[in-house]
Design an enzyme around this catalytic site. Structure first.
Site, PDB file in Angstrom:
ATOM      1  N   HIS A  40       3.685  10.703   0.166  1.00 49.02           N
ATOM      2  CA  HIS A  40       3.145  12.055   0.376  1.00 49.02           C
ATOM      3  C   HIS A  40       4.296  13.040   0.526  1.00 49.02           C
ATOM      4  O   HIS A  40       5.432  12.642   0.789  1.00 49.02           O
ATOM      5  CB  HIS A  40       2.270  12.086   1.631  1.00 49.02           C
ATOM      6  CG  HIS A  40       0.974  11.370   1.454  1.00 49.02           C
ATOM      7  ND1 HIS A  40      -0.013  11.832   0.616  1.00 49.02           N
ATOM      8  CD2 HIS A  40       0.503  10.205   1.981  1.00 49.02           C
ATOM      9  CE1 HIS A  40      -1.033  10.988   0.639  1.00 49.02           C
ATOM     10  NE2 HIS A  40      -0.739   9.981   1.450  1.00 49.02           N
ATOM     11  N   ASP A  61       0.865  -1.198   0.000  1.00 51.32           N
ATOM     12  CA  ASP A  61       0.000   0.000   0.000  1.00 51.32           C
ATOM     13  C   ASP A  61       0.901   1.247   0.000  1.00 51.32           C
ATOM     14  O   ASP A  61       0.632   2.226   0.702  1.00 51.32           O
ATOM     15  CB  ASP A  61      -0.948   0.028   1.205  1.00 51.32           C
ATOM     16  CG  ASP A  61      -2.058   1.067   1.045  1.00 51.32           C
ATOM     17  OD1 ASP A  61      -2.150   1.677  -0.039  1.00 51.32           O
ATOM     18  OD2 ASP A  61      -2.820   1.265   2.002  1.00 51.32           O
TER      19      ASP A  61
HETATM   20  O1  DOR Z   1      -3.246   5.344   3.805  1.00 51.38           O
HETATM   21  C1  DOR Z   1      -3.751   5.420   2.695  1.00 51.38           C
HETATM   22  N1  DOR Z   1      -3.191   6.140   1.727  1.00 51.38           N
HETATM   23  N2  DOR Z   1      -4.923   4.770   2.459  1.00 51.38           N
HETATM   24  C2  DOR Z   1      -5.608   4.948   1.307  1.00 51.38           C
HETATM   25  O2  DOR Z   1      -6.644   4.361   1.163  1.00 51.38           O
HETATM   26  C3  DOR Z   1      -5.115   5.872   0.283  1.00 51.38           C
HETATM   27  C4  DOR Z   1      -3.666   6.064   0.383  1.00 51.38           C
HETATM   28  C5  DOR Z   1      -3.188   7.241  -0.421  1.00 51.38           C
HETATM   29  O3  DOR Z   1      -3.534   7.329  -1.594  1.00 51.38           O
HETATM   30  O4  DOR Z   1      -2.474   8.077   0.115  1.00 51.38           O
END
Ligand code: DOR
Length: 433
Positions: free
Chosen positions: A313, A309
């Site tokens: 950011h 996942d």
């Molecule tokens: O923690 C997460 N980040 N969960 C998500 O569902 C989306 C993802 C993101 O796109 O940053």
């Protein structure tokens, strides 16, 4: 294309029931695995890799990666994500559709796949959004996306979605055998929660989301699946109850699969204490009971795959009060070492069980022909040094993201060589491209 000979490695093939772990040589020609045999003599090979003491496996398959391209190339690009993947021994990634614009049409699917071929150094696949613009209101052009190469469709990020639409999606996707992936989280119940409900949230005065936020969606979806059985995958499950429900559903023969992230396998909500935004993620880190249930789920097969996942950011999006911080953790360069250290070193899983969760299982869920280390297969191979100890340093990542709660952790296991489609892309731990 150069020929490659991998000598004396410990080859792990979970598909070989009788002999899944054996020392052998591998000869690669024209992008394929030409031969796997002990003491293979190929004096003319262009590249010879000494893999003595190392684990030779199918390249890892990560079925949940946020590529950020198109739209947020400041956070990550297909070029940087695939370089990060290669460094981590991952040779196939499935991109998520929450980009800008959303990947909900044949045009956007084609864009990602083409860009992946042009700029990626590992295989790039993509999921399409289940609903238009991920709004949970109207189904996207799923058939057209499938025809143009989308591997599956997903309702990600806890989008609002009623049961009527969910049932319609099952009926529609069943007609052309399109697997659905779901991020099980009830947006209404979650409301404005920013982490797991529990004492850590209370301690910090933050709003928490209960475990039922997830298991409710799992339970309701399973009820629908009993009426309309179609391949269905629950991604990043986090709670004890979800694992129980999936276990029961599998026993009943429903076509369900599930995965778990490395961070949910290793951390609990206590990692968020001191308002640590690096541990803020969606779904949230849960309790120790949940964490142990996830490990149990991996062991007994209720959970099929391990994912990152990977969600990069910007620094500034995490340098803000916890409630306002962006959700997500990166993971491509730490997946193998974290999982290996937690699961193999601690003897939770055997080597074939472990590699199945990272290769053949995710590959078969996303209907990819990769993830196999057998003769005639395309040569996507990763060689890991299981004894290399190293310290995770976020400043050394190929990814543009730095948002990891694992900075400074000491781990074991690193990719030394990585081969994609018969081409060497990582040599002695360094990228060649
Ligand atoms: O923690 C997460 N980040 N969960 C998500 O569902 C989306 C993802 C993101 O796109 O940053």
């Amino acid at each position: 294309m150069k020929t490659i000979l991998i000598k004396n490695g410990t080859v792990i093939n979970p598909l070989n029931r009788r002999n899944p772990v054996r020392v052998a040589d591998i000869f690669i020609r024209d992008g394929k695995i030409a031969k796997i045999k002990q003491n293979l003599d190929r004096p003319g090979a262009d590249i010879v890799i000494n893999a003595k003491g190392k684990l030779v496996t199918a390249g890892l398959v990560d079925m949940h990666v946020h590529l950020r391209e198109p739209g947020r190339e400041d956070k990550e690009t297909i070029a940087t994500a695939t370089r990060a993947a290669a460094k981590g021994g991952i040779t196939t990634i499935l991109g998520m559709p929450n980009t800008s614009p959303t990947i909900d049409s044949q045009t956007t699917v084609k864009f990602v796949l083409e860009k992946g071929r042009e700029e990626g150094i590992v295989n790039v696949l993509t999921a399409g959004a289940l609903t238009k613009n991920m709004e949970g209101k109207e189904l996207a052009e799923i058939w057209e996306m499938k025809m143009n190469g989308a591997s599956m469709v997903i309702d990600d990020c806890a989008e609002e979605q009623g049961m009527r639409l969910r049932r319609l999606a099952l009926e529609y996707c069943k007609t052309f055998d399109m697997p659905i992936l779901t991020h099980p989280e009830d947006a209404d119940l979650k409301d404005d929660a920013v982490m797991n409900e529990g004492w850590a949230a209370t301690q910090m005065g933050l709003s928490g989301s209960p475990a039922s936020t997830e298991s409710l969606v799992v339970a309701r979806t399973l009820e629908l699946l009993r009426e309309v059985p179609t391949p269905y995958h629950f991604t990043h499950v986090t709670t004890e109850r979800s694992v129980e429900l999936i276990r029961e559903a599998k026993k009943d023969g429903l076509p369900v699969t599930a995965d778990v992230t490395t961070h949910h396998l290793l951390l609990t909500d206590e990692a968020c204490l001191n308002y640590n935004t690096a541990a803020k993620v969606d779904p949230p880190l849960r309790t120790e009971t949940d964490r142990l249930a996830l490990i149990e789920g991996l062991k007994d097969g209720s959970i099929d795959a391990i994912i990152t996942d990977h969600a990069p950011h910007l620094l500034v999006e995490k340098f803000v009060p916890f409630a306002e911080a962006a959700v997500g953790i990166i993971g491509l360069e730490t997946l193998f070492a974290l999982a290996y250290t937690e699961l193999v070193e601690k003897k939770v899983l055997s080597l074939p069980e472990f590699f199945a969760k990272l290769t053949i299982n995710p590959a078969s869920i996303i209907r990819s022909d990769r993830g196999k280390i057998v003769e005639e297969a395309i040569a996507d191979i990763s060689i890991f040094d299981p004894n290399e100890e190293w310290k995770i340093d976020k400043n050394k990542f190929q990814s543009k993201g730095r948002n990891t709660p694992f900075h400074g952790w000491k781990v074991k296991g690193k990719a030394s060589e990585v081969i994609v489609g018969g081409e060497l892309v990582v040599k002695q731990g360094e990228l060649l491209k």
